[in-house]
Design an enzyme around this catalytic site. Structure first.
Site, PDB file in Angstrom:
ATOM      1  N   HIS A  16       0.815  -1.215   0.000  1.00 41.71           N
ATOM      2  CA  HIS A  16       0.000   0.000   0.000  1.00 41.71           C
ATOM      3  C   HIS A  16       0.857   1.277   0.000  1.00 41.71           C
ATOM      4  O   HIS A  16       2.073   1.238   0.201  1.00 41.71           O
ATOM      5  CB  HIS A  16      -0.881   0.004   1.248  1.00 41.71           C
ATOM      6  CG  HIS A  16      -0.073  -0.136   2.510  1.00 41.71           C
ATOM      7  ND1 HIS A  16       0.557   0.932   3.115  1.00 41.71           N
ATOM      8  CD2 HIS A  16       0.245  -1.234   3.245  1.00 41.71           C
ATOM      9  CE1 HIS A  16       1.228   0.504   4.176  1.00 41.71           C
ATOM     10  NE2 HIS A  16       1.053  -0.804   4.284  1.00 41.71           N
ATOM     11  N   GLU A  91      -2.199  -7.448   6.681  1.00 42.79           N
ATOM     12  CA  GLU A  91      -0.855  -7.531   7.250  1.00 42.79           C
ATOM     13  C   GLU A  91      -0.803  -8.535   8.397  1.00 42.79           C
ATOM     14  O   GLU A  91      -1.825  -8.850   9.019  1.00 42.79           O
ATOM     15  CB  GLU A  91      -0.424  -6.136   7.741  1.00 42.79           C
ATOM     16  CG  GLU A  91       0.984  -6.066   8.323  1.00 42.79           C
ATOM     17  CD  GLU A  91       2.064  -6.460   7.321  1.00 42.79           C
ATOM     18  OE1 GLU A  91       2.163  -7.682   7.023  1.00 42.79           O
ATOM     19  OE2 GLU A  91       2.829  -5.581   6.882  1.00 42.79           O
TER      20      GLU A  91
END
Length: 213
Positions: A16, A91
């Protein structure tokens, strides 16, 4: 069998854009900070660079907002919508390190970083790879023979690289940098070298004619 069914699904799995915690070097894990303005600008820049690697048939993201916001900006710029948001691409859980800076980790867990030790609750590579494996295979079934841009996280990409290529030396994964994966009936495999969609880190301010939420 169609030509699409014969081809592997190609997935560009990228990290990201810069989040508010990235900006202050805070360990994120599965906490959910948003993108900074710089992160939004990085995503807009990445969409332009993605044209050299596409065309893409779909954009998917993890469920964490820093990935979802990045994917939304890229998808908007290339004329797509986000096809899926997958918790399996989130994550890794950072356990007791979540929310701490490196200096705070050194203070509270002396020697851990230098000795490559991890705290209680830290998600192991095996767990990250197991859920990412499911995500990649599911995407390959949904987008048979197509090309997908998947916005995920550094820990996920690192874990997949290590699982396929061995430990090796740790290499920093910058924002909007990632790796191509091919997925077919035999499984998944990384292909080629890492791809940096914003190799210079991107500008410090968002594009003036956009108001990305």
């Amino acid at each position: 069998m169609s030509s699409d069914e014969k081809r592997p699904t190609r997935i560009l799995l990228v990290r990201h854009g810069e989040s508010t915690w990235n900006a202050v070097r805070r360990w994120q894990g599965q906490a959910d900070p948003p993108l900074t303005d710089r992160g939004k600008a990085q995503a807009a820049r990445a969409a332009i660079a993605a044209a050299d690697h596409g065309p893409f048939d779909a954009v998917v993201t993890s469920t964490l907002q820093r990935a979802a916001q990045t994917g939304q900006i890229i998808a908007e710029e290339i004329g797509l919508s986000i096809a899926e948001r997958l918790n399996s691409l989130a994550e890794r859980d950072a356990g007791e390190w979540e929310g701490l800076t490196r200096s705070e980790i050194e203070e509270r867990f002396p020697g851990f970083l230098g000795e490559d030790r991890r705290p209680s609750g830290y998600e192991a590579d095996e767990s990250v790879v197991a859920r990412a494996d499911v995500a990649l295979r599911d995407l390959a079934q949904t987008f048979v023979g197509q090309t997908v841009l998947a916005v995920s996280h550094g820990g996920v990409i690192h874990a997949l690289e290590r699982a396929h290529e061995g430990e090796g030396g740790w290499q920093r994964l910058d924002n909007l940098t990632g790796r191509w994966f091919e997925v077919d009936a035999d499984g998944w495999r990384p292909v080629g070298k890492r791809v940096a969609l914003v190799p210079d880190g991107g500008p410090n301010i968002p594009p003036p004619d956009k108001n990305y939420a």
